[in-house]
Scaffold this active site. Structure first.
Site, short mmCIF file in Angstrom:
data_model
loop_
_atom_site.label_atom_id
_atom_site.label_comp_id
_atom_site.label_asym_id
_atom_site.label_seq_id
_atom_site.Cartn_x
_atom_site.Cartn_y
_atom_site.Cartn_z
N LYS A 89 -5.65 -1.55 10.19
CA LYS A 89 -4.94 -1.53 8.90
C LYS A 89 -5.78 -0.73 7.93
O LYS A 89 -7.00 -0.67 8.06
CB LYS A 89 -4.77 -2.96 8.35
CG LYS A 89 -3.67 -3.08 7.33
CD LYS A 89 -2.33 -3.18 8.00
CE LYS A 89 -1.21 -3.43 7.05
NZ LYS A 89 0.02 -3.84 7.76
N ASP B 121 3.11 0.91 4.87
CA ASP B 121 3.11 -0.53 4.58
C ASP B 121 3.50 -0.65 3.11
O ASP B 121 4.20 0.24 2.59
CB ASP B 121 1.72 -1.13 4.88
CG ASP B 121 1.71 -2.65 4.82
OD1 ASP B 121 2.35 -3.28 5.68
OD2 ASP B 121 1.08 -3.22 3.93
P1 NAD Z 1 7.66 -2.50 -0.05
O1 NAD Z 1 6.61 -1.95 -0.91
O2 NAD Z 1 8.73 -1.61 0.46
O3 NAD Z 1 8.38 -3.75 -0.78
C1 NAD Z 1 7.69 -4.85 -1.30
C2 NAD Z 1 8.67 -5.70 -2.10
O4 NAD Z 1 7.96 -6.81 -2.66
C3 NAD Z 1 9.32 -4.98 -3.26
O5 NAD Z 1 10.66 -5.41 -3.39
C4 NAD Z 1 8.51 -5.48 -4.46
O6 NAD Z 1 9.26 -5.41 -5.66
C5 NAD Z 1 8.26 -6.90 -4.05
N1 NAD Z 1 7.12 -7.48 -4.75
C6 NAD Z 1 6.03 -6.86 -5.23
N2 NAD Z 1 5.22 -7.74 -5.86
C7 NAD Z 1 5.82 -8.94 -5.74
C8 NAD Z 1 5.49 -10.24 -6.16
N3 NAD Z 1 4.36 -10.49 -6.85
N4 NAD Z 1 6.32 -11.24 -5.85
C9 NAD Z 1 7.45 -10.99 -5.13
N5 NAD Z 1 7.84 -9.79 -4.75
C10 NAD Z 1 7.03 -8.77 -5.03
O7 NAD Z 1 6.89 -3.22 1.15
P2 NAD Z 1 7.47 -3.57 2.58
O8 NAD Z 1 7.13 -2.44 3.48
O9 NAD Z 1 8.85 -4.07 2.46
O10 NAD Z 1 6.48 -4.75 3.00
C11 NAD Z 1 6.75 -6.12 2.66
C12 NAD Z 1 5.92 -7.02 3.58
O11 NAD Z 1 6.29 -6.76 4.95
C13 NAD Z 1 4.41 -6.80 3.52
O12 NAD Z 1 3.77 -8.03 3.76
C14 NAD Z 1 4.16 -5.86 4.68
O13 NAD Z 1 2.83 -5.91 5.12
C15 NAD Z 1 5.13 -6.40 5.69
N6 NAD Z 1 5.50 -5.48 6.76
C16 NAD Z 1 6.05 -4.25 6.49
C17 NAD Z 1 6.40 -3.43 7.54
C18 NAD Z 1 7.07 -2.11 7.32
O14 NAD Z 1 7.48 -1.47 8.33
N7 NAD Z 1 7.28 -1.65 6.12
C19 NAD Z 1 6.17 -3.83 8.87
C20 NAD Z 1 5.63 -5.09 9.11
C21 NAD Z 1 5.29 -5.90 8.04
#
Ligand code: NAD
Length: 408
Positions: A96, A136
């Site tokens: 990561k 991410d």
């Molecule tokens: P992103 O940046 O696209 O979206 C994050 C979301 O969380 C947004 O809607 C944002 O407004 C919201 N957010 C931000 N701060 C917040 C808070 N304090 N309280 C509540 N919501 C809040 O990110 P993502 O890629 O959707 O990732 C979300 C989660 O999924 C993370 O934990 C990431 O590690 C995990 N993840 C992502 C992927 C991927 O392919 N993108 C894969 C596996 C895991």
């Protein structure tokens, strides 16, 4: 997490050296670099890449841009990637990366300079057979395009497989953008069937980014009832269900999910992100950030089922409280492994020089998710006392240990 690894290694009667190896990263790279801002000022940013474990293949994991990113968080997330990639049955170790800053305060040109500089710091330590980054939180397909372009300039090669999550028109994969959400959906379908959860179940999703929005959309398109969603500015709740397409349209105009609560939708209530976790629902999906379900709110969770679409959304203390209360928690390493599985298909596509159709990608992904689910379910069936998290770690560590036995 130390406890679950030690306990799993001991429960599986594996040698202690496997637990010791899995307790520490193989390598952590830390750096600071200067950024010339658009106004001419120079600032310094701090970045990391944690290469946690490579027993199963090259390291693989995303890059996060967020002010809360720090060395410990990057290491912890790389550790999770190790177990996730093993459970998904793909030939990768775990890593990561991240940079500690708030991308919302930087221009697009500055974000490009930061992304390219991140690669200049790291290009000697990454590559299609070494370590393969991906998006991410707050990192996008466009940023992956800048990064792979910079990597290709620095190495004089055209190695698109060094990064995944690229734009489709720049050697990316059709369907990669929704792969994490779609993968979580496949896990939910399996779990709904296993627990006989009705289609009318009320589902609350925290986070409306890549993962939360795509999952909400896919659930909505398939006739499931999403009663709550949120973004960083707050959330909305409607007991009769939310029109996810309309919320997506608002987001694409640069508005927040709370703009959905207009006179036209008078029964929609505004809620906080905390409120969403405690909202009246059957199924809760944290899909935003880490540590959202903690010991102070775990007892207030009303959902009977939790699907961890975010990484590490539940603290260890909260997990114990939820288990005690009989809440069924499907862990992150299972629920969100669709993202890295989509990345794996993209990597294979780039290395083979072939192009997959969207339909092929969805079919492959469905296969990976169903296999991973059935591994977890069969561990649980073998020993019903354990939680689904422990079952997932058992399946994952079995595969890791089988490979590690030849390596040290
Ligand atoms: P992103 O940046 O696209 O979206 C994050 C979301 O969380 C947004 O809607 C944002 O407004 C919201 N957010 C931000 N701060 C917040 C808070 N304090 N309280 C509540 N919501 C809040 O990110 P993502 O890629 O959707 O990732 C979300 C989660 O999924 C993370 O934990 C990431 O590690 C995990 N993840 C992502 C992927 C991927 O392919 N993108 C894969 C596996 C895991």
């Amino acid at each position: 997490m130390a406890d679950i690894i030690e306990k799993t290694v001991s429960d599986l009667r594996l040698e202690k050296r496997f637990a010791e190896r899995l307790e520490h990263p193989e390598r952590v790279i830390e750096f600071t670099f200067p950024l010339k801002r658009d106004d001419g000022a120079t600032i310094f940013l701090m970045g990391w890449r944690s290469q946690y474990n490579s027993a199963l293949g090259p390291y693989k994991g995303g890059i996060r841009y967020h002010p809360a990113v720090n060395r410990d968080e990057v290491i912890l997330l790389s550790k999770l990637m190790t177990f996730k990639n093993s459970l998904a049955g793909i030939p990768y170790g775990g890593s990561k990366g991240g940079i500690a800053f708030n991308p919302k305060e930087f221009s697009r040109a500055e974000l490009e300079r930061i992304s390219r500089q991140y690669v200049r710091e790291l290009y000697r330590f990454i590559g299609p057979d070494v370590d393969i980054p991906a998006p991410d939180v707050n990192t996008t397909a466009e940023m992956m395009a800048w990064m792979v372009d910079e990597y290709n300039i620095l190495t004089g090669k055209k190695e698109y497989a060094t990064f995944t999550g690229k734009p489709v028109e720049f050697n990316g994969l059709k369907g990669r953008d929704e792969a994490t959400g779609r993968g979580a959906y496949f896990v939910m379908l399996e779990a709904f069937a296993r627990h006989k959860i009705p289609k009318s179940a009320k589902i609350a999703i925290q986070g409306f980014g890549n993962v939360g929005m795509n999952l909400a959309r896919i659930l909505y398109e398939n006739g499931y009832m999403v009663v709550a969603v949120s973004d960083s500015k707050g959330g909305i709740y409607c007991k009769d269900g939310i029109n996810v397409s309309k919320v997506m349209a608002l987001k694409s105009e640069g508005k927040g999910v709370q703009d959905y609560a207009t006179n036209e939708n008078a029964n929609v209530k505004l809620i906080t992100n905390e409120g969403l976790i405690e909202s009246e629902c059957d199924v809760l999906v944290p899909a935003a950030l880490d540590n959202q379900i903690r010991k102070d709110n775990a007892a207030k969770v009303k959902a009977k089922y939790i699907f961890e679409a975010a990484n590490n959304p539940t603290t260890a203390e909260a997990d114990a409280i939820l288990n005690e209360r009989g809440v069924v928690v499907y862990p992150d390493i299972l629920v969100n492994c669709g993202g890295v599985s989509g990345s794996y298909i993209e990597w294979v596509q780039n290395r083979e020089g072939r192009i997959y159709t969207y339909e092929q990608v969805v079919k492959e992904l469905e296969g990976v998710m169903k296999r991973a689910f059935s591994l977890v379910a069969s561990e649980k069936d073998k020993d019903n006392k354990i939680s689904y998290r422990e079952a997932a770690y058992r399946a994952s560590i079995r595969r890791l240990a089988a490979a590690m036995q030849y390596q040290f």
